[in-house]
Design an enzyme around this catalytic site. Sequence first.
Site, PDB file in Angstrom:
ATOM      1  CB  ILE A 245      -0.960  -0.007   1.201  1.00 24.99           C
ATOM      2  CG1 ILE A 245      -1.969  -1.157   1.051  1.00 24.99           C
ATOM      3  CG2 ILE A 245      -1.683   1.326   1.329  1.00 24.99           C
ATOM      4  CD1 ILE A 245      -2.887  -1.333   2.243  1.00 24.99           C
TER       5      ILE A 245
ATOM      6  NE  ARG B 107      -5.394  -3.209  11.366  1.00 20.05           N
ATOM      7  CZ  ARG B 107      -5.848  -3.328  10.123  1.00 20.05           C
ATOM      8  NH1 ARG B 107      -6.111  -2.225   9.416  1.00 20.05           N
ATOM      9  NH2 ARG B 107      -6.031  -4.511   9.579  1.00 20.05           N
TER      10      ARG B 107
ATOM     11  CG  ASP C  70     -10.902   4.520   6.609  1.00 22.44           C
ATOM     12  OD1 ASP C  70     -12.098   4.875   6.625  1.00 22.44           O
ATOM     13  OD2 ASP C  70     -10.527   3.402   6.202  1.00 22.44           O
TER      14      ASP C  70
ATOM     15  CD  GLU D 223     -12.694   1.142  13.319  1.00 24.71           C
ATOM     16  OE1 GLU D 223     -13.287   0.288  12.618  1.00 24.71           O
ATOM     17  OE2 GLU D 223     -11.579   1.593  13.028  1.00 24.71           O
TER      18      GLU D 223
ATOM     19  CG  HIS E   5     -12.028   0.653   9.308  1.00 23.48           C
ATOM     20  ND1 HIS E   5     -11.594   0.012  10.446  1.00 23.48           N
ATOM     21  CD2 HIS E   5     -11.149   0.299   8.344  1.00 23.48           C
ATOM     22  CE1 HIS E   5     -10.513  -0.698  10.185  1.00 23.48           C
ATOM     23  NE2 HIS E   5     -10.229  -0.536   8.906  1.00 23.48           N
TER      24      HIS E   5
ATOM     25  N   GLY F 175     -11.573   1.951   4.131  1.00 21.74           N
ATOM     26  CA  GLY F 175     -10.407   1.702   3.297  1.00 21.74           C
ATOM     27  C   GLY F 175     -10.535   0.511   2.374  1.00 21.74           C
TER      28      GLY F 175
END
Length: 315
Positions: free
Chosen positions: A153, A234, A258, A263, A282, A284
């Site tokens: 990534i 993270r 994100d 969560e 979140h 992604g």
Amino acid sequence: MRAVILDDYQQVALSYADWSVLEGVEVSSVGEHLAGEELVRALEGAAVVVVMRERTPLTRELLERLPELRLVVTSGMRNASIDLEACRERGVAVCGTASSSAPPVELTWALILGLVRHLGPESASFRDGGPWQRSVGVDLAGATLGVVGLGKIGSRVAEIGRAFGMEVLGWSPHLTDERADEAGVRRAGSLVELMAAADVVTLHLVLSESTRGLVGAAELAAMRPAARLVNTSRAGLVDTGALVDALRAGRIAGAGLDVFDEEPVPLDHPLRSLPTVLATPHLGYVSAGNYRRYFTEAVEDVAAWRAGEPVRLLT
């Protein structure tokens, strides 16, 4: 046999794959995040549980309350929220699926662009009849992008940064000059050096004991007031309290986030109200292509396990 899909927030899991091929398996999905006794009740009697990334931790304590559980399927081939040792001890197989790194790369750039061009407040102003052109955007061409972590990534994020005409710095605990050269970036001598030099810092490291809290008060203090931090990796990589303090004090210009410590994020959390935060829930890895991979291969995992030949095993 009962199978439960957890945290199917968009209620789409059953439409992205043909679950009907699992004859004799009753498949249901849960559209909200459950915890505690609600979670135990939802999984009671289930032999198969399908989890989305790390939305719901499968702890030893929870597993001990699910005596009929025999198979866990997770999206992706890594899930730090599953107690793999406890699964092995209890004879619970854990299988994964493929996952594309393209969607989180794309969302990273959506957050970067949204931050530097003030898309959140400008869109809100347009919608609400506010001032026309209330902000001045920041040029990316000629600016410095700091990429922390140059895996699949991070390397792709760096490549796109170069396409925007940015100078790209890279750093990770074990980054070498050779690997930096391969990624087309200049290796920073330290994390603090990268934080001090970058106009945008973006995080792409795996969370581990050595990287937890990597970005704390000292690292944030090294950033310039006009710089911005982006985290689609993270939440644990960043000391959230220190980040909130830095944003409140205006010591950095903004954050694109994100991922979060808890969560869904509590409604009263300060990150929900800080004006310099651009946040997504979140998203992604949440894309049609990834969902199709996740759930199609989840069906394959269940079918292979039932046939006595499990695939993509994590345990």
